[in-house]
Scaffold this active site. Structure first.
Site, PDB file in Angstrom:
ATOM      1  N   ASN A   1       0.801  -1.225   0.000  1.00  0.00           N
ATOM      2  CA  ASN A   1       0.000   0.000   0.000  1.00  0.00           C
ATOM      3  C   ASN A   1       0.837   1.280   0.000  1.00  0.00           C
ATOM      4  OD1 ASN A   1       0.786  -0.642   2.661  1.00  0.00           O
ATOM      5  ND2 ASN A   1      -0.957   0.454   3.543  1.00  0.00           N
TER       6      ASN A   1
ATOM      7  N   LYS B   1      12.511  -7.971   1.605  1.00  0.00           N
ATOM      8  CA  LYS B   1      11.560  -8.531   0.647  1.00  0.00           C
ATOM      9  C   LYS B   1      10.421  -7.549   0.509  1.00  0.00           C
ATOM     10  CE  LYS B   1       7.929 -10.865   0.882  1.00  0.00           C
ATOM     11  NZ  LYS B   1       7.209 -10.220  -0.271  1.00  0.00           N
TER      12      LYS B   1
ATOM     13  N   GLY C   1       2.244  -5.267   7.795  1.00  0.00           N
ATOM     14  CA  GLY C   1       1.215  -5.944   7.017  1.00  0.00           C
ATOM     15  C   GLY C   1       0.027  -6.323   7.863  1.00  0.00           C
ATOM     16  N   SER C   2      -0.664  -7.370   7.461  1.00  0.00           N
ATOM     17  CA  SER C   2      -1.913  -7.760   8.119  1.00  0.00           C
ATOM     18  C   SER C   2      -1.662  -8.428   9.464  1.00  0.00           C
ATOM     19  CB  SER C   2      -2.703  -8.710   7.217  1.00  0.00           C
ATOM     20  OG  SER C   2      -2.067  -9.974   7.149  1.00  0.00           O
TER      21      SER C   2
ATOM     22  N   GLU D   1       4.349  -4.018  12.719  1.00  0.00           N
ATOM     23  CA  GLU D   1       3.417  -2.913  12.498  1.00  0.00           C
ATOM     24  C   GLU D   1       2.267  -3.484  11.691  1.00  0.00           C
ATOM     25  OE1 GLU D   1       1.155  -0.500  11.062  1.00  0.00           O
ATOM     26  OE2 GLU D   1       2.711   0.063   9.630  1.00  0.00           O
ATOM     27  N   LEU D   2       1.155  -3.731  12.383  1.00  0.00           N
ATOM     28  CA  LEU D   2       0.064  -4.503  11.797  1.00  0.00           C
ATOM     29  C   LEU D   2      -1.172  -3.636  11.547  1.00  0.00           C
ATOM     30  CD1 LEU D   2       0.579  -7.704  13.988  1.00  0.00           C
ATOM     31  CD2 LEU D   2       1.731  -7.029  11.880  1.00  0.00           C
TER      32      LEU D   2
ATOM     33  N   CYS E   1      -3.308   1.608   6.881  1.00  0.00           N
ATOM     34  CA  CYS E   1      -3.528   0.975   8.183  1.00  0.00           C
ATOM     35  C   CYS E   1      -4.088   1.949   9.214  1.00  0.00           C
ATOM     36  CB  CYS E   1      -2.238   0.341   8.690  1.00  0.00           C
ATOM     37  SG  CYS E   1      -0.866   1.497   8.877  1.00  0.00           S
TER      38      CYS E   1
ATOM     39  N   GLU F   1     -11.228  -4.886   9.889  1.00  0.00           N
ATOM     40  CA  GLU F   1     -10.601  -3.809   9.140  1.00  0.00           C
ATOM     41  C   GLU F   1     -10.978  -3.926   7.658  1.00  0.00           C
ATOM     42  OE1 GLU F   1      -6.175  -1.812   8.542  1.00  0.00           O
ATOM     43  OE2 GLU F   1      -6.336  -3.985   8.823  1.00  0.00           O
TER      44      GLU F   1
ATOM     45  N   GLU G   1       8.274   2.593  14.590  1.00  0.00           N
ATOM     46  CA  GLU G   1       9.094   3.090  13.501  1.00  0.00           C
ATOM     47  C   GLU G   1       8.969   4.606  13.508  1.00  0.00           C
ATOM     48  OE1 GLU G   1       9.197  -0.489  10.272  1.00  0.00           O
ATOM     49  OE2 GLU G   1       7.508   0.891  10.126  1.00  0.00           O
TER      50      GLU G   1
END
Length: 478
Positions: free
Chosen positions: A153, A176, A229-230, A251-252, A285, A382, A459
């Site tokens: 995203n 990655k 991510g998720s 960080e979800l 997010c 979500e 972060e």
């Protein structure tokens, strides 16, 4: 087609599909046309990346913070020079409007600048001893080889946060990136290399996510894991990291509540939140999703907010008048349409939107749903798309209970003119970030992270380096 050549980066060498490597097509979500081929890393490639990062760490960890700062600042300047091209390529593979893409790229340069300077201030301390002739020191040292996994995203922003923190702290990194939106990540890696980053300090790989992550995390070379991510995938990777005693930052996802009190500037709140809701087609997010509006101003807010959302121009991100682009893939279109169909069936009111746009590309009309049941999917899962739920509340304790009722705790938004309410609500919200009467998240100098199922670690801000440093205590008797 776009101009970026998609490759792997291992030990300073760019690698394509030669040698029989598998790969995949990268698509434009606006017209579903193939943009390019993306090579996948083989098992030998992953081993080579691990070996390169390990060897590079031996010297990079001893590098001067001043040297690291110069390289990162130089990379930031190169990114600014190349911003238009990088942004255009990002719009092609991710879909967001060009102005948003360019803003993301410029923010990457700012993040590099900030980390370049803050990395020069990673200090230890001296602890006064209890006995004569004893010296006590605390030093901070880079943890080692790090692996990072970043989402589609915000492909540039999420990648540079991990690159800057790892490289700025003296670690080396295997990244990655997102296979669906790879161009910006490749461009960032090129900028770091062109700025003088030594070979092996940053390695870039692509492939089947589960296969790459399981192999890299299990490697004894890996010391730290960072994932954005998720929630479900984050839990899997966190479990794998903990199995091997690897430090991790997660960080979800979120499901951000918006609390609008009766003394708020309602029209301003509606305008700000409408702009935030359509940003990146709601694939954010920290996107505002659950709107709790006091019953005294509910009608006023709903009318203005829905009108703002209804007039959004949806189209190809390269069109100058587009305010919102397509969703990233067909799965996201189906997911948002699923929320809408459930809302139609449970008695909710669709104020605007609620339908796909056209028959080519992944476009969906931004949607406002009024008064969905508290236990509906839209209020508990979500959505990660251009859909907002609006409902009302009567008192502060009730709205705090409802806002905190989910396992998510990433971002939250509050609109009020009362200092008493500000204190009560900012203290009471179970959220890693609270922004009041404006949008103030994700600056380079501020921490970004959540609690509960939204993850752990930060972060940005001085906290960004914490996950990449070990604390060593040294005591000496003279």
């Amino acid at each position: 087609m776009y101009s970026e050549k998609l490759q792997l980066l291992i030990n300073g060498r760019w690698i394509g599909e030669e040698g029989g490597r598998k790969g995949e097509d990268v698509f434009n979500p606006a017209d579903e046309q193939v943009l390019a081929r993306l090579p996948h890393a083989t098992r030998d490639d992953l081993d080579a990346a691990l070996d390169a990062a390990q060897k590079a760490f031996r010297s990079w960890k001893k590098s001067s913070p001043m040297e690291r700062s110069k390289i990162m600042r130089r990379a930031g300047d190169l990114i600014r020079e190349r911003a238009d091209e990088i942004a255009r390529n990002m719009t092609l593979d991710q879909g967001k409007p060009f102005v948003e893409a360019r803003g993301e790229i410029m923010a990457c340069a700012d993040l590099l600048d900030w980390h370049a300077e803050e990395g020069r201030r990673i200090y230890g301390r001296v602890i006064p001893a209890r006995a004569e002739n004893v010296r006590q020191l605390v030093v901070r040292e880079p943890i080692g080889v790090c692996v990072a996994f970043t989402p589609w995203n915000f492909p540039a922003n999420q990648a540079i946060r991990k690159i800057a923190a790892a490289i700025g702290s003296g670690c080396t990194l295997i990244l990655k990136g997102p296979e669906e939106t790879p161009s910006a990540v490749v461009a960032l890696a090129r900028a770091m290399q062109d700025a003088g980053l030594p070979d092996g300090c940053l390695n870039l790989v692509w492939g089947v996510p589960a296969e790459i992550s399981s192999y890299l995390i299990a490697s004894p070379i890996t010391a730290k894991v960072s994932f954005t991510g998720s929630v479900p995938v984050g839990k899997q990777l966190a479990s794998l990291a903990s199995l091997h005693m690897k430090r991790s930052t997660m960080e979800l996802g979120g499901h951000a509540p918006v609390l609008i009190f009766p003394d708020a500037d309602v029209e301003r709140a509606a305008d700000i939140m409408a702009g935030s809701k359509i940003r990146n087609a709601g694939q954010v997010c920290v996107s505002p999703t659950r709107f709790y509006v006091h019953e005294k101003v509910q009608d006023q807010f709903l009318e203005r907010f829905s009108a703002n959302i209804a007039k959004v121009k949806v189209g190809n991100g390269l069109d100058a008048d587009s305010q919102m682009g397509p969703l990233v893939n067909a799965r996201r279109v189906e997911a948002i349409d699923g929320f809408v169909q459930e809302a139609r069936g449970n008695g909710s009111t669709i104020m605007c939107g609620g339908e796909r746009i056209g028959n080519r590309g992944h476009f969906y009309a931004p949607t406002v749903v009024f008064n969905p049941p508290e236990d509906s999917r839209l209020m508990t899962e979500e959505p990660f798309g251009p859909i907002a739920a609006v409902t009302s509340f009567k008192d502060t304790d009730d709205v705090l209970r409802r806002a905190n009722s989910l396992p998510f705790g990433l971002a939250s938004y509050v609109f009020t003119q009362s200092s008493k309410t500000v204190t009560q609500v900012s203290d009471g919200l179970e959220s890693g970030m609270v922004t009041i009467n404006h949008l103030g998240l994700a600056l380079p100098e501020t921490p970004f992270g959540g609690i509960k199922d939204s993850g752990y670690g930060s972060e940005g801000g001085t906290e960004a380096f914490d996950g990449y440093l070990i604390t060593k205590f040294i005591t000496q008797f003279e």
